[in-house]
Design a protein around this motif. Sequence first.
Motif, PDB file in Angstrom:
ATOM      1  N   LEU A   5      -4.178   6.888  -6.309  1.00 24.14           N
ATOM      2  CA  LEU A   5      -4.809   6.018  -6.844  1.00 24.14           C
ATOM      3  C   LEU A   5      -4.213   4.678  -6.582  1.00 24.14           C
ATOM      4  CD1 LEU A   5      -5.739   7.666 -10.174  1.00 24.14           C
ATOM      5  CD2 LEU A   5      -7.161   7.492  -8.206  1.00 24.14           C
ATOM      6  N   ILE A   6      -4.834   3.548  -5.910  1.00 24.55           N
ATOM      7  CA  ILE A   6      -4.455   2.419  -5.751  1.00 24.55           C
ATOM      8  C   ILE A   6      -5.369   1.192  -6.173  1.00 24.55           C
ATOM      9  CG2 ILE A   6      -3.573   0.689  -3.719  1.00 24.55           C
ATOM     10  CD1 ILE A   6      -3.141   3.363  -2.248  1.00 24.55           C
ATOM     11  N   HIS A   7      -4.639   0.332  -6.890  1.00 21.90           N
ATOM     12  CA  HIS A   7      -5.820  -0.832  -7.441  1.00 21.90           C
ATOM     13  C   HIS A   7      -5.112  -2.141  -6.949  1.00 21.90           C
ATOM     14  CE1 HIS A   7      -8.016  -3.595  -9.283  1.00 21.90           C
ATOM     15  NE2 HIS A   7      -7.383  -3.881 -10.285  1.00 21.90           N
ATOM     16  N   VAL A   8      -5.971  -2.743  -5.913  1.00 27.52           N
ATOM     17  CA  VAL A   8      -5.502  -4.038  -5.530  1.00 27.52           C
ATOM     18  C   VAL A   8      -6.701  -4.959  -6.085  1.00 27.52           C
ATOM     19  CG1 VAL A   8      -5.025  -5.563  -3.225  1.00 27.52           C
ATOM     20  CG2 VAL A   8      -4.068  -2.948  -3.585  1.00 27.52           C
ATOM     21  N   VAL A  17      -1.050 -14.932  -7.610  1.00 30.49           N
ATOM     22  CA  VAL A  17      -0.102 -13.699  -7.784  1.00 30.49           C
ATOM     23  C   VAL A  17      -0.729 -12.713  -8.376  1.00 30.49           C
ATOM     24  CG1 VAL A  17       2.032 -12.987  -9.089  1.00 30.49           C
ATOM     25  CG2 VAL A  17       1.915 -15.231  -7.916  1.00 30.49           C
ATOM     26  N   VAL A  18      -0.800 -11.639  -7.912  1.00 33.09           N
ATOM     27  CA  VAL A  18      -1.747 -10.310  -8.193  1.00 33.09           C
ATOM     28  C   VAL A  18      -1.027  -9.151  -8.651  1.00 33.09           C
ATOM     29  CG1 VAL A  18      -3.771 -11.030  -6.847  1.00 33.09           C
ATOM     30  CG2 VAL A  18      -2.195  -9.496  -5.836  1.00 33.09           C
ATOM     31  N   GLU A  19      -1.398  -8.491  -9.445  1.00 32.22           N
ATOM     32  CA  GLU A  19      -0.699  -7.111  -9.783  1.00 32.22           C
ATOM     33  C   GLU A  19      -1.341  -5.901  -8.830  1.00 32.22           C
ATOM     34  OE1 GLU A  19       0.727  -5.084 -14.051  1.00 32.22           O
ATOM     35  OE2 GLU A  19      -1.553  -5.102 -13.710  1.00 32.22           O
ATOM     36  N   THR A  84      -2.366  -5.830   5.611  1.00 36.44           N
ATOM     37  CA  THR A  84      -2.095  -4.415   5.227  1.00 36.44           C
ATOM     38  C   THR A  84      -0.984  -4.337   4.566  1.00 36.44           C
ATOM     39  OG1 THR A  84      -3.423  -3.683   7.546  1.00 36.44           O
ATOM     40  CG2 THR A  84      -2.050  -2.255   6.166  1.00 36.44           C
ATOM     41  N   LEU A  85      -1.408  -3.844   3.121  1.00 36.39           N
ATOM     42  CA  LEU A  85      -0.256  -3.510   2.549  1.00 36.39           C
ATOM     43  C   LEU A  85      -0.030  -1.750   2.603  1.00 36.39           C
ATOM     44  CD1 LEU A  85       1.296  -4.232  -0.041  1.00 36.39           C
ATOM     45  CD2 LEU A  85      -0.245  -3.565  -1.594  1.00 36.39           C
ATOM     46  N   GLN A  86       1.043  -1.444   3.028  1.00 40.72           N
ATOM     47  CA  GLN A  86       1.505   0.070   3.134  1.00 40.72           C
ATOM     48  C   GLN A  86       2.274   0.320   2.067  1.00 40.72           C
ATOM     49  OE1 GLN A  86       4.545   1.396   5.910  1.00 40.72           O
ATOM     50  NE2 GLN A  86       2.860   2.507   7.112  1.00 40.72           N
ATOM     51  N   SER A 100      -2.192   2.842   3.089  1.00 42.83           N
ATOM     52  CA  SER A 100      -2.213   1.607   3.639  1.00 42.83           C
ATOM     53  C   SER A 100      -3.682   1.237   2.995  1.00 42.83           C
ATOM     54  CB  SER A 100      -2.401   1.601   5.176  1.00 42.83           C
ATOM     55  OG  SER A 100      -1.200   1.839   5.739  1.00 42.83           O
ATOM     56  N   VAL A 101      -3.653  -0.061   2.593  1.00 41.57           N
ATOM     57  CA  VAL A 101      -4.842  -0.896   1.932  1.00 41.57           C
ATOM     58  C   VAL A 101      -4.861  -2.207   2.649  1.00 41.57           C
ATOM     59  CG1 VAL A 101      -5.615  -1.942  -0.180  1.00 41.57           C
ATOM     60  CG2 VAL A 101      -4.407   0.303  -0.314  1.00 41.57           C
TER      61      VAL A 101
END
Length: 106
Positions: A5-8, A17-19, A84-86, A100-101
Amino acid sequence: MARVLIHVPPNPKRGEVVEIRVTLAHPMESGFRPDADGRVLPRDIVTQFSARFDGEPVFAATLYPAIAANPYLAFHWRAERSGTLQLRWEGDNGFVQVESVAVRVA
């Protein structure tokens, strides 16, 4: 493959600045607990987590047997551009999970 589970946050603003929050479904067996027959269950833990944005490291963590099953991690990151965030988890017994997101900065 384990469930992840990924939350962006959607569409962060440039410079915001994000969590980032991630959870990996993994039993995290410490190697000290006996099974029903009294035999010690073999160790099976996630030992490393890393996050890269377009190939550049943005966060890393080393995990130990004291981490609970289904490890949850949260970290803060400044969104400067779209990309892309890996996310990568590594562990015992050759375990590797990569997700990846796509991040779209407004």
